[in-house]
Design an enzyme around this catalytic site. Structure first.
Site, PDB file in Angstrom:
ATOM      1  N   SER A  85      -0.596   3.367   3.202  1.00 41.57           N
ATOM      2  CA  SER A  85      -0.369   1.738   2.933  1.00 41.57           C
ATOM      3  C   SER A  85      -1.788   1.136   2.949  1.00 41.57           C
ATOM      4  CB  SER A  85       0.392   1.456   3.857  1.00 41.57           C
ATOM      5  OG  SER A  85       0.215  -0.235   4.248  1.00 41.57           O
ATOM      6  N   ASP A 143       9.066   3.931   6.043  1.00 46.97           N
ATOM      7  CA  ASP A 143       7.795   3.260   6.051  1.00 46.97           C
ATOM      8  C   ASP A 143       7.842   2.530   7.409  1.00 46.97           C
ATOM      9  OD1 ASP A 143       5.715   1.327   5.573  1.00 46.97           O
ATOM     10  OD2 ASP A 143       6.802   0.251   4.041  1.00 46.97           O
ATOM     11  N   HIS A 185       0.507   2.980  -1.622  1.00 45.70           N
ATOM     12  CA  HIS A 185       1.740   2.137  -1.243  1.00 45.70           C
ATOM     13  C   HIS A 185       1.000   0.585  -1.085  1.00 45.70           C
ATOM     14  CE1 HIS A 185       5.711   0.888   0.625  1.00 45.70           C
ATOM     15  NE2 HIS A 185       4.794   0.216   1.655  1.00 45.70           N
ATOM     16  N   MET A 221       3.491  -9.459   0.960  1.00 45.35           N
ATOM     17  CA  MET A 221       4.087 -10.359   1.848  1.00 45.35           C
ATOM     18  C   MET A 221       3.843 -11.842   1.390  1.00 45.35           C
ATOM     19  SD  MET A 221       2.964  -8.204   5.366  1.00 45.35           S
ATOM     20  CE  MET A 221       3.069  -6.582   5.581  1.00 45.35           C
ATOM     21  N   ASP A 268       1.585  -3.209   0.080  1.00 45.01           N
ATOM     22  CA  ASP A 268       2.632  -4.225   0.658  1.00 45.01           C
ATOM     23  C   ASP A 268       2.052  -5.618   0.249  1.00 45.01           C
ATOM     24  OD1 ASP A 268       4.144  -2.445   2.423  1.00 45.01           O
ATOM     25  OD2 ASP A 268       2.294  -1.914   3.295  1.00 45.01           O
ATOM     26  N   MET A 280      12.926   0.860   6.340  1.00 51.23           N
ATOM     27  CA  MET A 280      11.911   0.568   7.246  1.00 51.23           C
ATOM     28  C   MET A 280      12.131   0.952   8.909  1.00 51.23           C
ATOM     29  SD  MET A 280       9.996  -1.563   5.532  1.00 51.23           S
ATOM     30  CE  MET A 280       8.887  -1.760   6.881  1.00 51.23           C
ATOM     31  N   HIS A 328       5.778  -2.705  -2.590  1.00 53.61           N
ATOM     32  CA  HIS A 328       7.044  -2.905  -1.612  1.00 53.61           C
ATOM     33  C   HIS A 328       7.010  -4.564  -1.439  1.00 53.61           C
ATOM     34  CE1 HIS A 328       8.309  -2.718   2.985  1.00 53.61           C
ATOM     35  NE2 HIS A 328       9.179  -3.126   2.027  1.00 53.61           N
ATOM     36  N   MET A 382       7.715  -7.596   0.158  1.00 55.40           N
ATOM     37  CA  MET A 382       8.522  -8.406   1.442  1.00 55.40           C
ATOM     38  C   MET A 382       8.303  -9.903   0.806  1.00 55.40           C
ATOM     39  SD  MET A 382       6.809  -5.812   3.841  1.00 55.40           S
ATOM     40  CE  MET A 382       5.673  -5.508   2.738  1.00 55.40           C
TER      41      MET A 382
HETATM   42  C1  DX5 Z   1       5.012  -3.086   7.076  1.00 55.18           C
HETATM   43  C2  DX5 Z   1       4.608  -2.494   5.811  1.00 55.18           C
HETATM   44  C3  DX5 Z   1       4.226  -1.239   6.063  1.00 55.18           C
HETATM   45  C4  DX5 Z   1       2.854  -0.933   6.806  1.00 55.18           C
HETATM   46  C5  DX5 Z   1       2.911   0.480   7.231  1.00 55.18           C
HETATM   47  O1  DX5 Z   1       5.599  -4.269   6.967  1.00 55.18           O
HETATM   48  O2  DX5 Z   1       5.878  -2.205   4.874  1.00 55.18           O
HETATM   49  O3  DX5 Z   1       3.925  -0.300   4.802  1.00 55.18           O
HETATM   50  O4  DX5 Z   1       1.894  -1.322   6.081  1.00 55.18           O
HETATM   51  O5  DX5 Z   1       1.699   0.474   8.249  1.00 55.18           O
HETATM   52  P1  DX5 Z   1       1.849   1.372   9.577  1.00 55.18           P
HETATM   53  O6  DX5 Z   1       1.837   2.837   9.011  1.00 55.18           O
HETATM   54  O7  DX5 Z   1       0.438   1.198  10.460  1.00 55.18           O
HETATM   55  O8  DX5 Z   1       3.021   1.108  10.181  1.00 55.18           O
HETATM   56 ZN    ZN Z   2       5.560  -1.125   3.277  1.00 51.64          ZN
END
Ligand code: DX5
Ligand code: ZN
Length: 215
Positions: A7, A173, A31, A35, A33, A135, A64, A66
Site C-alpha cells: 500500500s 487489507d 495498492h 480516501m 488507497d 478489510m 481501492h 474509499m
Molecule cells: C486502510 C487502507 C489500507 C492501508 C494498509 O484504509 O485501505 O490499504 O493502507 O496499511 P497497513 O498495512 O499499514 O494496515
Molecule cells: Zn486499501
C-alpha cells in the site's frame, strides 16, 4: 502463492520514485488507497500521485476507492492506467452498475467491505467481480491492528466462491504482516495488501518475500 500488494499510503512521498522502484522489483501489484474525507475520516492522495506512480509502474496498479460516488471517477482511474479498481459496498446504493462501468472501462472490478459488514453481503457479487476485498481494519488509516475475526470471514467467502465455481479472488487489507500472512493464505486469501509492515521495515523486499511464502 499469494500476491503481495504494497500500500503506497505508507511510502516515503519525498522519495516516491525510490519506493516505486522497490515495489516494482519485489511485489505483484501497487495498492493505491484513495480516501475522500467523507466515506472515511481521512484524505489520502489523488490523480497527480496515481499518475506519477503509473509513469514508473512495471506491475499492475490496484486502486481501492474509499469514497462516495465512486462511479464519478471510474473512467479517470482507467485513463490513469489502473488495472484493478475496487469500491465499497457501503458507499453505494447499488453496486451492479458500478461493477459494469468498471468492466466497460477495461478494468477488473472489486467490491470491498469494512469489518462490520456481514461477509454474506458480498455473495451476490461473486460471479460479477474479479476480486472481493475484505478489510481487516476499518478503512481510513494505515498502521492499524489486524482484526482476528478476518480469518473466519475469509474462510466463509472462500467456501462460497468454491461453491459457485467462480474465478473470484479474495484480497485482504489492513494490518497484514509476516505474522498473519500464512494463516490468511491458508484461510483462502489470494492477494495481501500491506503498508506499514513493508515500508517500515529496513528490508522491505524480505518482508514481501516472507509474506508471499517464498521458498
Ligand atoms: C486502510 C487502507 C489500507 C492501508 C494498509 O484504509 O485501505 O490499504 O493502507 O496499511 P497497513 O498495512 O499499514 O494496515
Ligand atoms: Zn486499501
Amino acid at each position: 502463492m499469494v500476491q503481495i500488494a504494497p500500500s503506497m499510503l505508507s511510502a516515503d512521498f519525498l522519495n516516491l520514485g525510490k519506493d516505486v522502484d522497490m515495489v516494482n522489483s519485489c511485489a505483484d501489484l501497487f495498492h493505491l488507497d484513495i480516501m475522500d474525507g467523507t466515506f472515511v475520516p481521512n484524505i489520502s492522495y489523488g490523480f497527480p500521485v496515481v499518475e506519477a506512480i503509473a509513469s514508473m509502474a512495471k506491475i499492475p496498479m490496484d486502486a481501492h476507492l474509499m469514497i462516495v460516488h465512486p462511479e464519478k471517477y471510474v473512467k479517470r482511474f482507467a485513463d490513469a492506467g489502473v488495472r484493478m479498481l475496487s469500491f465499497h459496498l457501503e458507499a453505494v446504493e447499488n453496486p451492479a452498475p458500478v461493477i459494469d462501468m468498471i468492466k466497460d472501462c477495461g478494468m477488473v472490478p472489486g467490491l470491498a467491505i469494512n469489518p462490520d459488514i456481514p461477509v454474506e453481503k458480498l455473495y451476490p457479487y461473486i460471479s460479477s467481480c474479479g476480486y472481493l476485498l475484505i478489510m481487516s481494519v476499518f478503512a481510513g488509516f494505515g498502521g492499524q491492528k489486524f482484526i482476528e475475526d478476518t480469518y473466519s470471514r475469509v474462510k466463509s467467502l472462500k467456501a462460497e466462491i468454491v461453491r459457485h465455481g467462480a474465478d473470484c479472488l479474495i484480497e485482504v487489507d489492513g494490518g497484514v504482516s509476516p505474522k498473519n500472512s500464512a494463516a490468511l493464505a491458508e484461510a483462502g486469501a489470494d492477494i495481501l495488501v500491506a503498508g506499514s509492515s513493508v515500508f517500515r521495515s529496513s528490508d522491505p523486499a524480505a518482508v514481501v518475500s516472507a509474506m508471499r511464502l517464498l521458498r
